[in-house]
Design a protein around this motif. Structure first.
Motif, PDB file in Angstrom:
ATOM      1  N   ASN A  63       0.856  -1.176   0.000  1.00 30.75           N
ATOM      2  CA  ASN A  63       0.000   0.000   0.000  1.00 30.75           C
ATOM      3  C   ASN A  63       0.896   1.232   0.000  1.00 30.75           C
ATOM      4  N   LEU A  64       1.049   1.820  -1.178  1.00 29.96           N
ATOM      5  CA  LEU A  64       1.868   3.015  -1.378  1.00 29.96           C
ATOM      6  C   LEU A  64       0.909   4.191  -1.550  1.00 29.96           C
ATOM      7  N   VAL A  65       0.961   5.142  -0.633  1.00 32.27           N
ATOM      8  CA  VAL A  65      -0.048   6.189  -0.499  1.00 32.27           C
ATOM      9  C   VAL A  65       0.519   7.559  -0.890  1.00 32.27           C
ATOM     10  N   GLY A  81      11.164   1.085  -0.932  1.00 27.19           N
ATOM     11  CA  GLY A  81      11.262   2.277  -0.103  1.00 27.19           C
ATOM     12  C   GLY A  81      10.244   3.305  -0.539  1.00 27.19           C
ATOM     13  N   ASP A  82      10.137   4.368   0.207  1.00 27.37           N
ATOM     14  CA  ASP A  82       9.191   5.420  -0.150  1.00 27.37           C
ATOM     15  C   ASP A  82       9.682   6.130  -1.409  1.00 27.37           C
ATOM     16  N   VAL A  83       8.758   6.447  -2.297  1.00 32.00           N
ATOM     17  CA  VAL A  83       9.122   7.001  -3.596  1.00 32.00           C
ATOM     18  C   VAL A  83       8.269   8.204  -3.960  1.00 32.00           C
ATOM     19  N   HIS A  84       8.869   9.119  -4.686  1.00 31.91           N
ATOM     20  CA  HIS A  84       8.156  10.241  -5.300  1.00 31.91           C
ATOM     21  C   HIS A  84       7.280  11.033  -4.312  1.00 31.91           C
ATOM     22  N   GLY A  94       4.023  -6.694   8.179  1.00 33.79           N
ATOM     23  CA  GLY A  94       4.469  -5.739   9.188  1.00 33.79           C
ATOM     24  C   GLY A  94       5.533  -4.782   8.703  1.00 33.79           C
ATOM     25  N   GLN A  95       5.805  -4.764   7.379  1.00 34.14           N
ATOM     26  CA  GLN A  95       6.854  -3.912   6.829  1.00 34.14           C
ATOM     27  C   GLN A  95       6.250  -2.779   6.008  1.00 34.14           C
ATOM     28  N   ARG A  96       6.911  -1.649   6.000  1.00 36.75           N
ATOM     29  CA  ARG A  96       6.497  -0.513   5.160  1.00 36.75           C
ATOM     30  C   ARG A  96       7.196  -0.637   3.810  1.00 36.75           C
ATOM     31  N   ALA A  97       6.711  -1.565   3.005  1.00 38.00           N
ATOM     32  CA  ALA A  97       7.308  -1.855   1.707  1.00 38.00           C
ATOM     33  C   ALA A  97       6.428  -2.866   0.992  1.00 38.00           C
ATOM     34  N   ASP A 129       1.504   5.209   9.844  1.00 36.08           N
ATOM     35  CA  ASP A 129       1.170   4.319  10.961  1.00 36.08           C
ATOM     36  C   ASP A 129      -0.242   3.752  10.899  1.00 36.08           C
ATOM     37  N   VAL A 130      -1.067   4.158   9.929  1.00 30.11           N
ATOM     38  CA  VAL A 130      -2.431   3.644   9.871  1.00 30.11           C
ATOM     39  C   VAL A 130      -2.455   2.243   9.271  1.00 30.11           C
ATOM     40  N   SER A 131      -3.569   1.559   9.451  1.00 31.40           N
ATOM     41  CA  SER A 131      -3.746   0.225   8.883  1.00 31.40           C
ATOM     42  C   SER A 131      -4.187   0.329   7.423  1.00 31.40           C
ATOM     43  N   ASN A 132      -4.102  -0.788   6.731  1.00 37.41           N
ATOM     44  CA  ASN A 132      -4.601  -0.845   5.364  1.00 37.41           C
ATOM     45  C   ASN A 132      -6.101  -0.586   5.324  1.00 37.41           C
ATOM     46  N   ALA A 133      -6.821  -0.993   6.351  1.00 39.70           N
ATOM     47  CA  ALA A 133      -8.263  -0.732   6.414  1.00 39.70           C
ATOM     48  C   ALA A 133      -8.552   0.766   6.463  1.00 39.70           C
ATOM     49  N   VAL A 134      -7.746   1.528   7.179  1.00 39.42           N
ATOM     50  CA  VAL A 134      -7.945   2.986   7.250  1.00 39.42           C
ATOM     51  C   VAL A 134      -7.651   3.626   5.896  1.00 39.42           C
ATOM     52  N   VAL A 135      -6.625   3.153   5.198  1.00 42.99           N
ATOM     53  CA  VAL A 135      -6.368   3.652   3.845  1.00 42.99           C
ATOM     54  C   VAL A 135      -7.578   3.361   2.965  1.00 42.99           C
ATOM     55  N   GLY A 136      -8.087   2.129   3.032  1.00 43.50           N
ATOM     56  CA  GLY A 136      -9.263   1.755   2.244  1.00 43.50           C
ATOM     57  C   GLY A 136     -10.482   2.577   2.574  1.00 43.50           C
TER      58      GLY A 136
END
Length: 157
Positions: A63-65, A81-84, A94-97, A129-136
């Motif tokens: 999930n890249l936001v 990694g974080d991009v753009h 559990g990873q930010r990637a 720090d939010v969950s994928n559900a919060v992004v959704g």
């Protein structure tokens, strides 16, 4: 709009390069490119979801936001990694990637939904720090259009 990849073919199995290292893969995110999105698009969210995972809620692999609207392609490996100016929220590993496919050995082929969401705001009001559900949840109110490419992966028994 349209989502394409030089690494994935619609409805077809993908290479172990894009699978998780726990199943012998290289855990590399595939190249993705998109076009034809609405002119009022102000940002994008890119994600990958496995609805066939043996859990009640599937499995979020990526999930890249908050990618700027000027970004219309991600190179192979961009999920490391974080991009753009965008950022990752934690995948279900559990990873930010990006976290590659790792279906249970001997299970049927799993479907991996790679999606790009055209968003009507410059940035969703979320943090890494939010969950994928919060992004959704936030996407439900801000998605103008969505492009999806579905590929499969299976680990033989």
């Amino acid at each position: 709009f349209t989502l394409t990849s030089s690494d994935l073919d619609e409805g077809q199995p993908f290479d172990a390069t894009f699978a998780h290292d726990s199943v012998g893969g290289q855990n590399v995110s595939p190249q993705l490119a998109w076009s034809g999105f609405p002119t009022e698009t102000r940002s994008f969210v890119v994600n990958c979801f496995d609805p066939d995972a043996p859990t009640p809620s599937g499995f979020w692999h990526w999930n890249l936001v908050n990618l700027p609207a000027s970004v219309t392609e991600l190179a192979r490996g961009a999920g490391a990694g974080d991009v753009h100016g965008g950022f990752h929220v934690r995948n279900d590993y559990g990873q930010r990637a990006y976290g590659g496919a790792a279906p249970p050995g001997g299970d049927r082929p799993h479907r991996y939904y790679f999606a790009v969401h055209a968003v009507d705001v410059d940035a969703l009001d979320v943090t890494p720090d939010v969950s994928n559900a919060v992004v959704g949840f936030n996407l439900a109110f801000h998605t103008l259009a969505r492009a999806i490419l579905v590929a499969t992966y299976q680990v033989k028994a």
